[in-house]
Structure formats: C-alpha cells, structure tokens
Design a protein around this motif. Structure first.
Motif, mmCIF file in Angstrom:
data_model
loop_
_atom_site.group_PDB
_atom_site.id
_atom_site.type_symbol
_atom_site.label_atom_id
_atom_site.label_comp_id
_atom_site.label_asym_id
_atom_site.label_seq_id
_atom_site.Cartn_x
_atom_site.Cartn_y
_atom_site.Cartn_z
ATOM 1 N N UNK A 100 -6.909 -2.541 -4.294
ATOM 2 C CA UNK A 100 -6.411 -2.337 -2.833
ATOM 3 C C UNK A 100 -6.077 -0.755 -3.043
ATOM 4 N N UNK A 101 -5.763 -0.301 -1.747
ATOM 5 C CA UNK A 101 -5.659 1.125 -1.798
ATOM 6 C C UNK A 101 -4.288 1.365 -2.472
ATOM 7 N N UNK A 102 -3.233 0.620 -2.459
ATOM 8 C CA UNK A 102 -1.970 0.788 -3.022
ATOM 9 C C UNK A 102 -2.322 0.732 -4.387
ATOM 10 N N UNK A 103 -3.000 -0.204 -4.927
ATOM 11 C CA UNK A 103 -3.260 -0.493 -6.421
ATOM 12 C C UNK A 103 -4.047 0.680 -7.241
ATOM 13 N N UNK A 104 -5.057 1.272 -6.247
ATOM 14 C CA UNK A 104 -5.670 2.496 -6.572
ATOM 15 C C UNK A 104 -4.472 3.735 -6.929
ATOM 16 N N UNK A 105 -3.625 3.830 -5.915
ATOM 17 C CA UNK A 105 -2.357 4.878 -5.891
ATOM 18 C C UNK A 105 -1.817 4.735 -7.319
ATOM 19 N N UNK A 106 -1.398 3.331 -7.741
ATOM 20 C CA UNK A 106 -0.618 3.078 -8.771
ATOM 21 C C UNK A 106 -1.387 3.467 -9.958
ATOM 22 N N UNK A 107 -2.628 3.036 -10.117
ATOM 23 C CA UNK A 107 -3.341 3.342 -11.203
ATOM 24 C C UNK A 107 -3.447 4.598 -11.673
ATOM 25 N N UNK A 108 -4.021 5.596 -10.608
ATOM 26 C CA UNK A 108 -3.934 6.972 -10.601
ATOM 27 C C UNK A 108 -2.660 7.638 -11.151
ATOM 28 N N UNK A 109 -1.523 7.243 -10.371
ATOM 29 C CA UNK A 109 -0.230 7.777 -10.831
ATOM 30 C C UNK A 109 0.116 7.586 -12.125
ATOM 31 N N UNK A 110 -0.025 6.261 -12.796
ATOM 32 C CA UNK A 110 0.512 6.090 -14.089
ATOM 33 C C UNK A 110 -0.615 6.730 -15.114
ATOM 34 N N UNK A 111 -2.033 6.673 -14.808
ATOM 35 C CA UNK A 111 -2.736 7.111 -15.760
ATOM 36 C C UNK A 111 -2.640 8.782 -16.019
ATOM 37 N N UNK A 112 -2.486 9.505 -14.940
ATOM 38 C CA UNK A 112 -2.482 10.917 -14.798
ATOM 39 C C UNK A 112 -0.918 11.390 -15.444
ATOM 40 N N UNK A 113 0.043 10.444 -15.238
ATOM 41 C CA UNK A 113 1.328 10.909 -15.926
ATOM 42 C C UNK A 113 1.241 10.692 -17.518
ATOM 43 N N UNK A 114 0.716 9.495 -18.002
ATOM 44 C CA UNK A 114 0.490 9.351 -19.270
ATOM 45 C C UNK A 114 -0.442 10.279 -20.033
ATOM 46 N N UNK A 115 -1.563 10.457 -19.434
ATOM 47 C CA UNK A 115 -2.422 11.479 -20.073
ATOM 48 C C UNK A 115 -1.923 12.863 -20.163
ATOM 49 N N UNK A 116 -1.212 13.296 -19.011
ATOM 50 C CA UNK A 116 -0.671 14.670 -19.338
ATOM 51 C C UNK A 116 0.268 14.530 -20.195
ATOM 52 N N UNK A 117 1.386 13.848 -20.217
ATOM 53 C CA UNK A 117 2.131 13.611 -21.503
ATOM 54 C C UNK A 117 1.544 13.613 -22.775
ATOM 55 N N UNK A 118 0.441 13.203 -22.871
ATOM 56 C CA UNK A 118 -0.137 13.238 -24.171
ATOM 57 C C UNK A 118 -0.667 14.467 -24.649
ATOM 58 N N UNK A 119 -1.055 15.342 -23.521
ATOM 59 C CA UNK A 119 -1.586 16.737 -23.767
ATOM 60 C C UNK A 119 -0.402 17.517 -24.044
ATOM 61 N N UNK A 120 0.790 17.329 -23.792
ATOM 62 C CA UNK A 120 1.857 18.248 -24.262
ATOM 63 C C UNK A 120 2.629 17.697 -25.477
ATOM 64 N N UNK A 121 2.308 16.340 -25.451
ATOM 65 C CA UNK A 121 2.892 15.634 -27.243
ATOM 66 C C UNK A 121 1.975 16.404 -28.164
ATOM 67 N N UNK A 122 0.770 16.419 -28.003
ATOM 68 C CA UNK A 122 -0.184 17.206 -28.862
ATOM 69 C C UNK A 122 0.212 18.552 -29.361
ATOM 70 N N UNK A 123 0.604 19.197 -28.284
ATOM 71 C CA UNK A 123 1.080 20.427 -28.526
ATOM 72 C C UNK A 123 2.150 20.443 -29.346
ATOM 73 N N UNK A 124 3.452 19.541 -29.093
ATOM 74 C CA UNK A 124 4.538 19.429 -29.785
ATOM 75 C C UNK A 124 4.032 19.019 -31.202
ATOM 76 N N UNK A 125 3.161 18.214 -31.627
ATOM 77 C CA UNK A 125 2.786 17.938 -32.882
ATOM 78 C C UNK A 125 2.231 19.270 -33.634
ATOM 79 N N UNK A 126 1.598 19.767 -32.825
ATOM 80 C CA UNK A 126 0.908 21.090 -33.519
ATOM 81 C C UNK A 126 2.030 22.013 -33.729
ATOM 82 N N UNK A 127 3.086 22.318 -32.968
ATOM 83 C CA UNK A 127 4.292 22.629 -33.069
ATOM 84 C C UNK A 127 4.855 22.455 -34.499
ATOM 85 N N UNK A 128 4.867 21.074 -34.461
ATOM 86 C CA UNK A 128 5.907 20.611 -35.786
ATOM 87 C C UNK A 128 5.146 20.949 -36.969
#
Length: 319
Positions: A100-128
C-alpha cells in the motif's frame, strides 16, 4: 484501470494507492530457492545479532563502551533488516507483490532512519577506537556512559531528521503514472523515477542529504583510523600491533562494504537506473551486512570468544 490506481475526478490522471514491488521477478524459476536463501539469511541475522546483544548484556567483562556500541549496532541490524526482509520473503511466494502507499511510506521512513543511524554509529565506534588506542590516558574520562548514550542518541536524531527529509522529499511529489517499482523494497531512487512533475529539486535533495549523512561519518572514520594506523606504526610490541591490526581490519572490511554500496546507490551524481545490478548491490547493505556484523565485529574478537565459551560451558556443562 491498472490495479493500485484510483481515478481522479478530472479523469485525466490516476492517483497511485499502492505500488507493485518487482524486485527479483526476472527469475520466476528461482523464487522458491531465493525464498529459502533469504529466509536462512534473515534467521541468521536475527539469531546472531540477538545472541550478541544477550551475550554483551549478561557478561560483565563486556560492559565497556565498544561493546555497548556493538549492542546498538546489532539492534539496528535487526531493525532495518526486519523492515525489508519479511515483505521480500512474502513476495517470493505470493502472486500479489503489492504494498500500500501508506505501507511504502512506513517502510522507507523506518529504513532510512535506521540506516542513517548506523552511519553515525560506525563513526562513534571509530572515535571510540581512536580514543582507546591514541589517547588511552584520557579514554576513561572521555568515553563515559553519558558520552556513549549521547553519541547513540545523536545517531538516532540524525537518522530521524534524514528520514523525515528524505521521505517528505519523495512523498510530497504526486504519483499519477506507473506504480511498478523495479526494486524489492520502497527505496528512494526507484520511487523518484515513478513520481510525476518536476523531479529535479527532489533529485538534488536526495543527492545532497545522502552525501552529507554518508560522507560526514566517513570523514570521521577515515580520520580516526588514520590516526590509529599511525599509532600502530609507533608500537614496539609486535603482539600489540597484531591485535590492533586484526581488530581494525575487521572494522574496515565492514565499513568498506557498507559505505561502498551506499555511495554507489545514493551518492552517484547522475542517479541510478532501474537495473538488476542495483538490486544486487542493495542486498549487501540491507540484508547481508546485518547478518555479517556479529561475525565481523564480534566473533573475531578474542574477548567475545572467551565470553561465549564461558556461557556455553555454564549452560551445557553446569557441573
């Protein structure tokens, strides 16, 4: 009328109410085989990452900043893999591959949020790792529990902001034409191909913010590990150098795979075409890497191996 479209009062256009995910549909004879392969990968992802989280939580020898970050990384891996893989598994066996259109919105929203968070978490681990190896005397005061929580919170904040911007950038556009997505999930580039109207601004927003959330953490990672490599070169102990190099090599392997596929997908100046090769590349960072993370980051670590061995000995041979 094409399924998934609703006629507008003017009769000149149609409004998309659902999308058809055509990912891997070019291989009709391999659907059951692909289902089994991806089901196995998903099961390994959930079990491996959940097992790592439990091990770190329950073993006091692993209660340090780097393992806290590994716990969050495992959680992120389960989350954004679960946003995509279950729907993909259903589509391998179902004739109806719609979302569904709404399901597509939800899927993209949660995927981008978690994938972006992983980007910055990898940077935090490198800093550690930079602080632990290059500034060991200040490590305890710099990497406190509060600092670690703030870094994780910042990673999620960046993920939420980027997700809101990217999802809004896509779904504020009208979808009034084809609704067949040449991908296995609601990703940004293939959806932009289906949008109506002027997409030049949306493409620029995609490029700029994808570059920012990818290249900024990458810069932190490269700077941190460059300093680590310099510190390794100054070490007198061969055993110490070997231990640090082994850890950093594992981190670099995962980082290269993750950032290489993300840059190929989102930060190309000329965008991405709807080619099957792009789907294969996407599989690496959406499905394969979450499965590999426990092995690359943790199971190669002697401290984690010892902790796992102790847990198995206690549970299997309690006496």
């Amino acid at each position: 009328m094409t399924p998934g479209k609703l006629a507008l009062p003017s009769g000149n256009h149609t409004l998309v109410t659902q999308f058809i995910l055509l990912g891997f549909s070019n291989y009709p004879d391999l659907q059951e085989l692909l289902f089994g392969a991806f089901l196995l990968i998903y099961a390994m992802t959930v079990v491996g990452n959940l097992g790592m989280m439990v091990l770190i939580f329950t073993d006091s020898s692993l209660h340090s900043p780097i393992y806290f970050f590994l716990t969050v990384l495992s959680f992120l891996g389960i989350c954004y893999s679960s946003v995509i893989t279950p729907k993909l598994l259903v589509n391998f066996l179902a004739s109806d591959k719609s979302i569904s259109f709404e399901g597509c919105v939800v899927q993209m929203t949660f995927f981008v949020a978690h994938a972006t968070a992983e980007n910055f978490l990898l940077a935090s681990m490198a800093y550690d790792r930079f602080m632990a190896i290059c500034q060991p005397l200040h490590y305890g005061s710099a990497m406190t529990k509060g600092t670690c929580l703030q870094l994780v919170a910042a990673s999620y904040a960046f993920g939420g902001v980027n997700s809101a911007i990217q999802s809004g950038n896509v779904f504020t556009l009208p979808f009034c034409g084809p609704n067949q997505v040449t991908h296995y999930f609601c990703d940004i580039p293939p959806l932009l191909l289906l949008a109506c109207g002027n997409k030049a601004t949306a493409g620029m927003v995609l490029y700029i913010f994808s570059a920012l959330v990818t290249l900024l953490p990458a810069a932190v990672i490269l700077t941190s590990y460059s300093s680590v490599l310099v510190a390794i070169g100054r070490m007198r102990s061969a055993a110490g150098r070997e231990k640090v190099i082994s850890t950093c090599a594992s981190h670099f392997l995962a980082i290269i795979i993750f950032y290489g596929t993300v840059v190929f997908t989102y930060v190309q100046p000329h965008g991405r075409t709807d080619d099957t090769n792009d789907q294969v590349v996407s599989v690496f960072y959406t499905i394969i890497i979450p499965m590999l993370n426990p092995f690359i980051y943790s199971l190669r670590n002697k401290k984690v191996k010892y902790a796992l061995r102790r847990k198995l000995q206690v549970n299997i041979f309690p006496f």
